[in-house]
Scaffold this motif. Structure first.
Motif, PDB file in Angstrom:
ATOM      1  N   VAL A 149       0.819  -1.218   0.000  1.00  0.00           N
ATOM      2  CA  VAL A 149       0.000   0.000   0.000  1.00  0.00           C
ATOM      3  C   VAL A 149       0.850   1.265   0.000  1.00  0.00           C
ATOM      4  O   VAL A 149       0.321   2.366   0.138  1.00  0.00           O
ATOM      5  CB  VAL A 149      -0.970   0.012   1.202  1.00  0.00           C
ATOM      6  CG1 VAL A 149      -1.922  -1.166   1.129  1.00  0.00           C
ATOM      7  CG2 VAL A 149      -0.216   0.038   2.526  1.00  0.00           C
ATOM      8  N   SER A 150       2.160   1.122  -0.168  1.00  0.00           N
ATOM      9  CA  SER A 150       3.047   2.282  -0.258  1.00  0.00           C
ATOM     10  C   SER A 150       4.238   1.924  -1.125  1.00  0.00           C
ATOM     11  O   SER A 150       4.566   0.744  -1.311  1.00  0.00           O
ATOM     12  CB  SER A 150       3.525   2.723   1.137  1.00  0.00           C
ATOM     13  OG  SER A 150       4.408   1.753   1.687  1.00  0.00           O
ATOM     14  N   ARG A 151       4.898   2.940  -1.645  1.00  0.00           N
ATOM     15  CA  ARG A 151       6.110   2.699  -2.443  1.00  0.00           C
ATOM     16  C   ARG A 151       7.205   2.090  -1.589  1.00  0.00           C
ATOM     17  O   ARG A 151       8.007   1.287  -2.063  1.00  0.00           O
ATOM     18  CB  ARG A 151       6.573   4.011  -3.085  1.00  0.00           C
ATOM     19  CG  ARG A 151       5.703   4.448  -4.254  1.00  0.00           C
ATOM     20  CD  ARG A 151       6.254   5.684  -4.939  1.00  0.00           C
ATOM     21  NE  ARG A 151       6.129   6.867  -4.092  1.00  0.00           N
ATOM     22  CZ  ARG A 151       5.038   7.619  -4.016  1.00  0.00           C
ATOM     23  NH1 ARG A 151       3.963   7.302  -4.713  1.00  0.00           N
ATOM     24  NH2 ARG A 151       5.005   8.684  -3.240  1.00  0.00           N
ATOM     25  N   ASP A 152       7.247   2.492  -0.310  1.00  0.00           N
ATOM     26  CA  ASP A 152       8.234   1.919   0.608  1.00  0.00           C
ATOM     27  C   ASP A 152       8.055   0.415   0.722  1.00  0.00           C
ATOM     28  O   ASP A 152       9.017  -0.355   0.636  1.00  0.00           O
ATOM     29  CB  ASP A 152       8.095   2.574   1.984  1.00  0.00           C
ATOM     30  CG  ASP A 152       8.939   1.890   3.048  1.00  0.00           C
ATOM     31  OD1 ASP A 152      10.172   2.022   2.986  1.00  0.00           O
ATOM     32  OD2 ASP A 152       8.356   1.216   3.915  1.00  0.00           O
ATOM     33  N   LEU A 153       6.814  -0.043   0.899  1.00  0.00           N
ATOM     34  CA  LEU A 153       6.544  -1.484   0.993  1.00  0.00           C
ATOM     35  C   LEU A 153       6.787  -2.179  -0.339  1.00  0.00           C
ATOM     36  O   LEU A 153       7.257  -3.316  -0.382  1.00  0.00           O
ATOM     37  CB  LEU A 153       5.104  -1.715   1.451  1.00  0.00           C
ATOM     38  CG  LEU A 153       4.802  -1.413   2.922  1.00  0.00           C
ATOM     39  CD1 LEU A 153       3.298  -1.471   3.183  1.00  0.00           C
ATOM     40  CD2 LEU A 153       5.544  -2.356   3.850  1.00  0.00           C
ATOM     41  N   GLN A 154       6.502  -1.493  -1.436  1.00  0.00           N
ATOM     42  CA  GLN A 154       6.746  -2.091  -2.748  1.00  0.00           C
ATOM     43  C   GLN A 154       8.244  -2.302  -2.982  1.00  0.00           C
ATOM     44  O   GLN A 154       8.662  -3.360  -3.482  1.00  0.00           O
ATOM     45  CB  GLN A 154       6.156  -1.215  -3.849  1.00  0.00           C
ATOM     46  CG  GLN A 154       6.223  -1.857  -5.229  1.00  0.00           C
ATOM     47  CD  GLN A 154       5.551  -1.021  -6.298  1.00  0.00           C
ATOM     48  OE1 GLN A 154       5.689   0.209  -6.311  1.00  0.00           O
ATOM     49  NE2 GLN A 154       4.833  -1.667  -7.203  1.00  0.00           N
ATOM     50  N   ILE A 280       6.369   3.390  15.189  1.00  0.00           N
ATOM     51  CA  ILE A 280       7.689   2.799  14.957  1.00  0.00           C
ATOM     52  C   ILE A 280       7.791   2.269  13.531  1.00  0.00           C
ATOM     53  O   ILE A 280       8.850   2.286  12.913  1.00  0.00           O
ATOM     54  CB  ILE A 280       7.936   1.661  15.967  1.00  0.00           C
ATOM     55  CG1 ILE A 280       7.933   2.213  17.400  1.00  0.00           C
ATOM     56  CG2 ILE A 280       9.247   0.939  15.680  1.00  0.00           C
ATOM     57  CD1 ILE A 280       7.903   1.131  18.462  1.00  0.00           C
ATOM     58  N   ALA A 281       6.670   1.780  12.992  1.00  0.00           N
ATOM     59  CA  ALA A 281       6.613   1.266  11.623  1.00  0.00           C
ATOM     60  C   ALA A 281       5.208   1.508  11.087  1.00  0.00           C
ATOM     61  O   ALA A 281       4.251   1.523  11.844  1.00  0.00           O
ATOM     62  CB  ALA A 281       6.956  -0.222  11.581  1.00  0.00           C
ATOM     63  N   GLU A 282       5.096   1.699   9.760  1.00  0.00           N
ATOM     64  CA  GLU A 282       3.794   1.943   9.141  1.00  0.00           C
ATOM     65  C   GLU A 282       3.830   1.549   7.673  1.00  0.00           C
ATOM     66  O   GLU A 282       4.901   1.428   7.068  1.00  0.00           O
ATOM     67  CB  GLU A 282       3.411   3.430   9.226  1.00  0.00           C
ATOM     68  CG  GLU A 282       2.871   3.877  10.579  1.00  0.00           C
ATOM     69  CD  GLU A 282       1.492   3.318  10.895  1.00  0.00           C
ATOM     70  OE1 GLU A 282       0.884   2.670  10.025  1.00  0.00           O
ATOM     71  OE2 GLU A 282       1.020   3.534  12.029  1.00  0.00           O
ATOM     72  N   GLY A 283       2.638   1.373   7.110  1.00  0.00           N
ATOM     73  CA  GLY A 283       2.486   1.280   5.667  1.00  0.00           C
ATOM     74  C   GLY A 283       2.087   2.663   5.189  1.00  0.00           C
ATOM     75  O   GLY A 283       2.887   3.593   5.182  1.00  0.00           O
ATOM     76  N   THR A 284       0.830   2.816   4.787  1.00  0.00           N
ATOM     77  CA  THR A 284       0.253   4.142   4.525  1.00  0.00           C
ATOM     78  C   THR A 284      -0.929   4.290   5.458  1.00  0.00           C
ATOM     79  O   THR A 284      -2.016   3.756   5.188  1.00  0.00           O
ATOM     80  CB  THR A 284      -0.212   4.275   3.059  1.00  0.00           C
ATOM     81  OG1 THR A 284       0.906   4.071   2.195  1.00  0.00           O
ATOM     82  CG2 THR A 284      -0.780   5.661   2.799  1.00  0.00           C
ATOM     83  N   PRO A 285      -0.761   4.968   6.589  1.00  0.00           N
ATOM     84  CA  PRO A 285      -1.813   5.004   7.613  1.00  0.00           C
ATOM     85  C   PRO A 285      -3.095   5.676   7.137  1.00  0.00           C
ATOM     86  O   PRO A 285      -3.078   6.834   6.700  1.00  0.00           O
ATOM     87  CB  PRO A 285      -1.162   5.800   8.751  1.00  0.00           C
ATOM     88  CG  PRO A 285       0.301   5.766   8.477  1.00  0.00           C
ATOM     89  CD  PRO A 285       0.439   5.698   6.995  1.00  0.00           C
ATOM     90  N   ILE A 286      -4.180   4.949   7.236  1.00  0.00           N
ATOM     91  CA  ILE A 286      -5.487   5.507   6.898  1.00  0.00           C
ATOM     92  C   ILE A 286      -5.796   6.705   7.791  1.00  0.00           C
ATOM     93  O   ILE A 286      -6.366   7.705   7.337  1.00  0.00           O
ATOM     94  CB  ILE A 286      -6.581   4.435   7.053  1.00  0.00           C
ATOM     95  CG1 ILE A 286      -6.404   3.329   6.006  1.00  0.00           C
ATOM     96  CG2 ILE A 286      -7.970   5.055   6.930  1.00  0.00           C
ATOM     97  CD1 ILE A 286      -6.689   3.752   4.602  1.00  0.00           C
ATOM     98  N   GLY A 304       8.261   4.073   7.091  1.00  0.00           N
ATOM     99  CA  GLY A 304       7.379   3.425   6.137  1.00  0.00           C
ATOM    100  C   GLY A 304       6.900   4.355   5.045  1.00  0.00           C
ATOM    101  O   GLY A 304       7.672   5.112   4.444  1.00  0.00           O
ATOM    102  N   GLY A 305       5.584   4.315   4.794  1.00  0.00           N
ATOM    103  CA  GLY A 305       5.002   5.133   3.737  1.00  0.00           C
ATOM    104  C   GLY A 305       4.562   6.511   4.186  1.00  0.00           C
ATOM    105  O   GLY A 305       4.011   7.270   3.385  1.00  0.00           O
TER     106      GLY A 305
END
Length: 388
Positions: A149-154, A280-286, A304-305
């Motif tokens: 759900v984010s470029r960082d995770l991709q 501490i860590a995230e994807g793309t927080p809603i 993260g994102g």
């Protein structure tokens, strides 16, 4: 659930259906996806709460597998039996806790398997756990598409986990910009209260303890503002009792509000002055997208994102994770400059309106489902594009 219905069935497999960003997006997609296109069911490994009441469609069944701690190999058999009975076209799993069941779905004859990565946990914030990444990699033959759900995770899936590009398709998170909108406020005078708010599951990865410490530091830093400063932490979770105790031990119960899980998040957002998320860590927080849609400046950690959606010094302020003093300083800057609150809040609202719509997210998932179902010959006849 009747399988005489010719619409393809999507089974969403989650660890627990509870209040959280991942779960919010899941429910939004189910509610908004054209009802004549797909049926939906949710399978919860460890149960669900009244958050399920947010599902607006009456034809969505929920199943609880009651998975105990540990490997619980018997859950694979239970899921296999359920999938054989439901005969879904798609199994859509979410995060590490659910990915192993893509193999079970393959054995059960589910044609399409999709796995979404919405973020990492506090125990492995950078996603470097070799055992977990080996599991993700070994399941590549059984997963048709990994959805970060984010470029960082991709990038992480590509470079660290080594997921092939052809199976690595990012879909941005989105929010309802009508439901989440700025409050009408009188900007001719400073607000009587400055409310620093956050929303999220009370667990270690969100680092609410650091936010409380930063709030205490902020009150020391701005003594003239002590009577106006408030902190609101909305959410429930395993660490809520500890957070309540920390607030009590610090003697700040009169200025800190802990309302627990709420379904009226948009109303709480409109009460906030500044939104904070010290994860501490995230994807793309809603929740950050919801805050920006609500016209709030965001103070968050550079993980993260988050840097992909919070434009530092434009829509908010980014600080390093765990840096309580920097978090307090960032909050203080907004307290001392009400115009900055307005400018960053409006910039965030404009950004979400252009790039963070939930409608675009739903369209992207629908298109992904269509593409993979067509590839696996799930449809009895060609599906028309949404625009048709």
């Amino acid at each position: 659930m009747s399988r005489s219905d010719e619409r393809p069935l999507v089974v969403h497999l989650v660890y627990r259906l509870d209040f959280g960003g991942l779960e919010t997006l899941l429910v939004e997609c189910i509610n908004r996806m054209p009802s004549n296109r797909y049926q939906h069911a949710i399978v919860c490994l460890t149960g669900h709460t009244h958050f399920a009441d947010k599902i607006a469609r009456p034809d969505v069944a929920i199943y609880d597998l009651q998975k105990p701690p540990g490997l619980a190999l018997g859950v694979h058999l239970s899921l296999w039996r359920l999938l054989r009975r439901l005969r879904p076209a798609i199994l859509h799993t979410y995060n590490l806790s659910a990915i192993e069941y893509a193999f079970t779905a393959t054995l059960a004859g589910v044609p399409v398997r999709i796995h979404a990565e919405h973020g990492r946990d506090a125990a492995d914030p950078h996603g470097l756990n070799r055992k977990h990444n080996l599991l993700r990699r070994l399941l590549v033959p059984f997963v048709d598409c990994y959805v970060p759900v984010s470029r960082d995770l991709q990038r992480w899936l590509k470079e660290v986990v080594r997921i092939p590009d052809g199976k690595n398709a990012m879909i941005d998170n989105g929010v309802d910009t009508e439901r989440f909108s700025p409050a009408v406020k009188d900007m001719s005078a400073p607000p009587a209260e400055i409310v620093i708010g956050t929303v999220g599951r009370i667990q270690d990865v969100k680092n609410h303890a650091a936010l409380i410490d930063a709030f205490v530091e902020l009150r020391k830093k701005l003594p003239d503002y002590r009577t106006r400063l408030r902190l609101v932490i909305v959410g429930d979770g395993p660490l809520l009792p500890q957070i309540r105790q920390k607030v009590a031990d610090l003697g700040i119960e009169d200025v800190v509000t802990l309302p627990g899980a709420r379904t009226d998040i948009e109303d709480w957002m409109r009460r906030f002055t500044i939104f904070a998320l010290p994860s501490i860590a995230e994807g793309t927080p809603i929740t950050i997208l919801e805050a920006m849609a609500s016209g709030l400046p965001v103070v968050a950690t550079h993980v993260g994102g988050i840097p992909e959606i919070v434009n530092d010094d434009v829509t908010g302020t980014l600080v390093n994770p765990g840096d309580t003093k920097a978090l307090a300083n960032a909050l203080a800057a907004y307290c001392l400059d009400p115009a900055l609150i307005v400018d960053h809040g409006q910039a965030g609202r404009n950004q979400v309106e252009k790039h963070g719509s939930v409608s675009a997210t739903v369209s992207a998932y629908t298109a992904l489902y269509d593409s993979l179902c067509q590839k696996k010959s799930v449809f009895r006849e060609p599906v028309r594009a949404c625009a048709e």
